[in-house]
Write an enzyme that holds these catalytic residues in place. Sequence first.
Site, short mmCIF file in Angstrom:
data_model
loop_
_atom_site.label_atom_id
_atom_site.label_comp_id
_atom_site.label_asym_id
_atom_site.label_seq_id
_atom_site.Cartn_x
_atom_site.Cartn_y
_atom_site.Cartn_z
CG ASP A 1 -0.40 -0.03 2.82
OD1 ASP A 1 0.87 -0.42 2.80
OD2 ASP A 1 -0.66 0.63 3.39
CD GLU B 1 4.10 0.64 6.87
OE1 GLU B 1 5.14 0.83 8.04
OE2 GLU B 1 3.86 1.44 6.08
ZN LIG Z 1 6.90 2.13 4.04
#
Ligand SMILES: [Zn+2]
Length: 371
Positions: free
Chosen positions: A74, A134
Amino acid sequence: MFDPVQVTRELIAFNSISANSNAPVSDYLQDQLDRLGFMVERITYQDDNGVEKVNLVGRKGEGQGGLALLGHSDTVPVDGWETDPFTAEIRDNRIYGRGSCDMKGALATMLAAGGSFEASDLAAPIYLVFTADEEVGCWGAAEVSDRSELLADSGLRYGIICEPTRMEVVRAHKGAVFMRGETKGRAAHSSTGRGVNAHLAMIPFLSEMKAIHDELRSDPRHLNDEFDPPFSDWNIGVNDGGIALNMTAPKSICTVYYRPMPGQDQEALLDRTRQAAERSGVELTIQKIGDPFSTDPDSDLVRTALRITGTQQAHTVPYGTDGLVFGRKMELILLGPGDISQAHTVDEWMDLDQFDLAIDAYKAMIRTFCV
Ligand SMILES: [Zn+2]
């Protein structure tokens, strides 16, 4: 022939900002893993908005132990870009585009390094892990940590988080705890005297939050000189949703982002927060995203990485990564291509020279721990 710059270009073309599903970019990564001879486990979940998210765990080689290279697919959002953030551009020996530095370029180098080994040459497996979410709380890493069958009982001891460090070795980072306190009142036109202002209950809680904030920056028991800054962040947010000046606030919200450091008495601070909430009638939720990780500077992992990168000293960083979660399972370092100052920026880029440096270092790490 695997071309890491071309693969980065293709990865950037997927709009995988954390709000979107990363299933399409994961399909692409899964296809790359297949072609490079990895066995692949796909771990999916729905995020809080019902969007499908995908994590991939690839393994090549048999046996216990080995080495994991870890990254996320992401990216942060793209507000403010004047060019198309999803069309990579190469100029001035740099690749530009959202995720070029954080961290699609790194994903390509992980694939290039891991893909260059034959399974038959490996005494212990290589793992490549690509997580979702994340950037918004390491939710994907948590799913992998809880659910991966390939990683369970793998005896895996060593991992590299391939986030941008300009190929310097990082052996520790701070943890992350999210807190949210809320009080309720009753909205009314303030002239009537009939409302209940939710902020009034919140104020004593806020003053305790400020006291902790100040102590974290001044009390020597809380400081840790290994980090820059040497204090833990206790970032306070306050909001009532933007209620009008002449209305009593029906709710008041205080958020705190706490970044604990190794050796700090987190529980004592969280207890104080719980007690302050109770005294003021604040409804509190505490969400521990992850603990700080700190790998011994004399560990095999750190020493090998220093030798391979030809650097003298391992560093610490103040921000968090999926290491918040994976640090519970294995010894970690951060080591990756690109400069963290480029992450999350408009016109994000990575130096093309970083690709070969990263691929060579990862190959050398794999040779040490897996061959
Ligand atoms: Zn990163």
